[in-house]
Design a protein around this motif. Structure first.
Motif, PDB file in Angstrom:
ATOM      1  N   SER A  60       0.814  -1.223   0.000  1.00 55.23           N
ATOM      2  CA  SER A  60       0.000   0.000   0.000  1.00 55.23           C
ATOM      3  C   SER A  60       0.848   1.274   0.000  1.00 55.23           C
ATOM      4  N   GLU A  61       2.141   1.133   0.282  1.00 55.72           N
ATOM      5  CA  GLU A  61       2.998   2.321   0.415  1.00 55.72           C
ATOM      6  C   GLU A  61       3.859   2.577  -0.818  1.00 55.72           C
ATOM      7  N   ARG A  62       3.745   1.714  -1.824  1.00 55.88           N
ATOM      8  CA  ARG A  62       4.595   1.895  -3.009  1.00 55.88           C
ATOM      9  C   ARG A  62       4.304   3.238  -3.679  1.00 55.88           C
ATOM     10  N   PRO A  63       5.352   3.953  -4.085  1.00 54.69           N
ATOM     11  CA  PRO A  63       5.129   5.264  -4.719  1.00 54.69           C
ATOM     12  C   PRO A  63       4.224   5.176  -5.944  1.00 54.69           C
ATOM     13  N   LYS A  64       3.319   6.152  -6.044  1.00 54.85           N
ATOM     14  CA  LYS A  64       2.437   6.253  -7.216  1.00 54.85           C
ATOM     15  C   LYS A  64       3.121   7.139  -8.256  1.00 54.85           C
ATOM     16  N   ALA A  65       2.618   7.077  -9.478  1.00 52.17           N
ATOM     17  CA  ALA A  65       3.193   7.920 -10.538  1.00 52.17           C
ATOM     18  C   ALA A  65       2.824   9.384 -10.292  1.00 52.17           C
ATOM     19  N   TRP A  66       3.799  10.273 -10.450  1.00 51.02           N
ATOM     20  CA  TRP A  66       3.555  11.716 -10.333  1.00 51.02           C
ATOM     21  C   TRP A  66       3.496  12.331 -11.727  1.00 51.02           C
ATOM     22  N   LEU A  67       2.865  13.499 -11.804  1.00 53.33           N
ATOM     23  CA  LEU A  67       3.012  14.317 -13.002  1.00 53.33           C
ATOM     24  C   LEU A  67       4.453  14.804 -13.043  1.00 53.33           C
ATOM     25  N   ASN A  68       4.868  15.344 -14.191  1.00 52.52           N
ATOM     26  CA  ASN A  68       6.215  15.910 -14.150  1.00 52.52           C
ATOM     27  C   ASN A  68       6.169  17.217 -13.340  1.00 52.52           C
ATOM     28  N   PRO A  69       7.299  17.589 -12.732  1.00 53.99           N
ATOM     29  CA  PRO A  69       7.297  18.726 -11.798  1.00 53.99           C
ATOM     30  C   PRO A  69       6.791  20.026 -12.429  1.00 53.99           C
ATOM     31  N   GLU A  70       7.076  20.227 -13.725  1.00 52.06           N
ATOM     32  CA  GLU A  70       6.639  21.471 -14.378  1.00 52.06           C
ATOM     33  C   GLU A  70       5.114  21.586 -14.355  1.00 52.06           C
ATOM     34  N   GLU A  71       4.438  20.452 -14.594  1.00 47.23           N
ATOM     35  CA  GLU A  71       2.968  20.470 -14.568  1.00 47.23           C
ATOM     36  C   GLU A  71       2.458  20.702 -13.146  1.00 47.23           C
ATOM     37  N   MET A  72       3.162  20.106 -12.178  1.00 50.21           N
ATOM     38  CA  MET A  72       2.719  20.247 -10.789  1.00 50.21           C
ATOM     39  C   MET A  72       2.785  21.701 -10.345  1.00 50.21           C
ATOM     40  N   MET A  73       3.894  22.360 -10.686  1.00 52.16           N
ATOM     41  CA  MET A  73       4.095  23.703 -10.133  1.00 52.16           C
ATOM     42  C   MET A  73       3.273  24.771 -10.846  1.00 52.16           C
ATOM     43  N   GLU A  74       2.639  24.395 -11.956  1.00 48.24           N
ATOM     44  CA  GLU A  74       1.773  25.361 -12.640  1.00 48.24           C
ATOM     45  C   GLU A  74       0.464  25.562 -11.878  1.00 48.24           C
ATOM     46  N   GLN A  75       0.157  24.645 -10.979  1.00 45.65           N
ATOM     47  CA  GLN A  75      -1.128  24.715 -10.293  1.00 45.65           C
ATOM     48  C   GLN A  75      -0.950  25.390  -8.931  1.00 45.65           C
ATOM     49  N   GLN A  76      -1.645  26.505  -8.766  1.00 48.44           N
ATOM     50  CA  GLN A  76      -1.501  27.330  -7.560  1.00 48.44           C
ATOM     51  C   GLN A  76      -1.753  26.510  -6.291  1.00 48.44           C
ATOM     52  N   ASP A  77      -2.749  25.628  -6.339  1.00 50.37           N
ATOM     53  CA  ASP A  77      -3.069  24.817  -5.158  1.00 50.37           C
ATOM     54  C   ASP A  77      -1.891  23.967  -4.716  1.00 50.37           C
ATOM     55  N   PHE A  78      -1.086  23.572  -5.693  1.00 45.95           N
ATOM     56  CA  PHE A  78       0.032  22.690  -5.365  1.00 45.95           C
ATOM     57  C   PHE A  78       0.949  23.336  -4.335  1.00 45.95           C
ATOM     58  N   TRP A  79       1.223  24.635  -4.505  1.00 51.53           N
ATOM     59  CA  TRP A  79       2.175  25.284  -3.592  1.00 51.53           C
ATOM     60  C   TRP A  79       1.611  25.420  -2.186  1.00 51.53           C
ATOM     61  N   MET A  80       0.288  25.565  -2.085  1.00 50.18           N
ATOM     62  CA  MET A  80      -0.325  25.616  -0.748  1.00 50.18           C
ATOM     63  C   MET A  80      -0.100  24.287  -0.032  1.00 50.18           C
ATOM     64  N   ILE A  81      -0.224  23.201  -0.780  1.00 49.49           N
ATOM     65  CA  ILE A  81      -0.056  21.873  -0.179  1.00 49.49           C
ATOM     66  C   ILE A  81       1.417  21.605   0.117  1.00 49.49           C
ATOM     67  N   PHE A  82       2.285  22.045  -0.783  1.00 49.73           N
ATOM     68  CA  PHE A  82       3.730  21.902  -0.539  1.00 49.73           C
ATOM     69  C   PHE A  82       4.103  22.624   0.759  1.00 49.73           C
ATOM     70  N   ASP A  83       3.575  23.828   0.905  1.00 43.66           N
ATOM     71  CA  ASP A  83       3.807  24.640   2.105  1.00 43.66           C
ATOM     72  C   ASP A  83       3.328  23.898   3.352  1.00 43.66           C
ATOM     73  N   ALA A  84       2.110  23.340   3.267  1.00 40.78           N
ATOM     74  CA  ALA A  84       1.536  22.627   4.419  1.00 40.78           C
ATOM     75  C   ALA A  84       2.364  21.390   4.758  1.00 40.78           C
ATOM     76  N   CYS A  85       2.797  20.659   3.733  1.00 42.97           N
ATOM     77  CA  CYS A  85       3.601  19.447   3.973  1.00 42.97           C
ATOM     78  C   CYS A  85       4.948  19.805   4.606  1.00 42.97           C
ATOM     79  N   LEU A  86       5.524  20.895   4.149  1.00 42.46           N
ATOM     80  CA  LEU A  86       6.807  21.348   4.701  1.00 42.46           C
ATOM     81  C   LEU A  86       6.639  21.711   6.177  1.00 42.46           C
TER      82      LEU A  86
END
Lengths: 62, 205
Positions: free
Chosen positions: B117-143
């Motif tokens: 259940s813990e095996r890494p899932k596939a991610w989008l490429n980082p460029e696509e991830m960082m284009e989404q404003q919500d992503f940075w809010m979650i990155f901030d929260a995780c940090l």
């Protein structure tokens, strides 16, 4: 043969230092056979890139 | 007294502009709180950095943006403070770690291989991830959700971009201790991003 735990530790360290030949060979062999660790390795690179972009994003807000 | 050029004269004038100073101070506080996990220590270090910027505004060369220069002063003050704090904490506090150890251990089975259940899932490429404003809010929260010591070394390495040797020297850590802390930080941050952003779990972290 490395375990996944050992391989992920090396994949993290690979971001900070140059692995020696023995470590690199064992890691390459493990990653070739193990898709979860292959993904983990790609994600370590992504995390480093995202962290640097996060800094720019954070400073951009200033 | 260094000779004042147009650029450093303008720079020091900016520090006397109430609106500019208020906004700059808020941004510095946000950065310092994230680094130090303490509002009061952040206040102290921001105050010191601003006083230092004012005292040394004559040495601002204008080669970088004024804010970047002030933030460089702040980063140095933060690193100095972290170094002082490190001398005061015990090794057991540094590795507040039963929880850290357990959370990484839970990813693997007894033979050291991924739990299914813990095996890494596939991610989008980082460029696509960082284009989404919500992503940075979650990155901030995780940090912010990382244990304090993990967040500290992670940010010194990846954001302030100190070398491993510099971090070890400043925090009085062995390289193997630093490697373990970085591994835990990355593993937890990776897991948090995957759960909270890619799998869209509730982000109450």
């Amino acid at each position: 043969m490395l375990t996944c735990r050992e391989a992920t530790q090396l994949l993290s360290e690979k971001q900070d230092r140059i692995l020696n030949f023995k470590e690199l060979s064992a890691l390459q062999f493990h990653v070739m056979m193990c898709s979860p660790c292959r993904r983990f390795g790609k994600q370590m690179k992504s995390l480093s890139l995202l962290s640097k972009q996060y800094k720019k994003f954070d400073e951009g807000q200033k | 007294m260094p000779e004042m050029t147009t650029s450093n004269a303008n720079a020091s004038q900016q520090l006397y502009n109430d609106d500019f100073l208020l906004e700059l101070r808020q941004q510095m506080m946000k950065f310092a709180v994230l680094q130090l996990s303490s509002f009061h220590q952040a206040e102290d270090v921001v105050q010191e950095a601003l006083v230092s910027a004012l005292q040394h505004s004559g040495s601002f060369s204008g080669r970088s943006a004024f804010k970047t220069w002030v933030f460089a002063i702040l980063k140095n003050k933060i690193v100095d403070l972290i170094r002082q704090k490190q001398r005061l904490v015990s090794m057991s506090e540094l590795f507040d770690t039963e929880e850290n150890e357990r959370s990484v251990d839970e990813l693997f089975d007894a033979s050291g291989h991924w739990q299914k259940s813990e095996r890494p899932k596939a991610w989008l490429n980082p460029e696509e991830m960082m284009e989404q404003q919500d992503f940075w809010m979650i990155f901030d929260a995780c940090l912010n959700h990382l244990p304090a010591k993990c967040a500290q070394v992670f940010m010194l390495r990846e954001m302030i971009e100190l070398s491993s040797d510099e971090i070890c020297e400043k925090l009085d850590l062995s390289i193997s201790n630093l490697n373990v802390l970085m591994y835990r930080s990355r593993a937890r941050l990776r897991e948090c991003l995957e759960n909270k952003w890619l799998l869209q779990e509730d982000c109450s972290c």
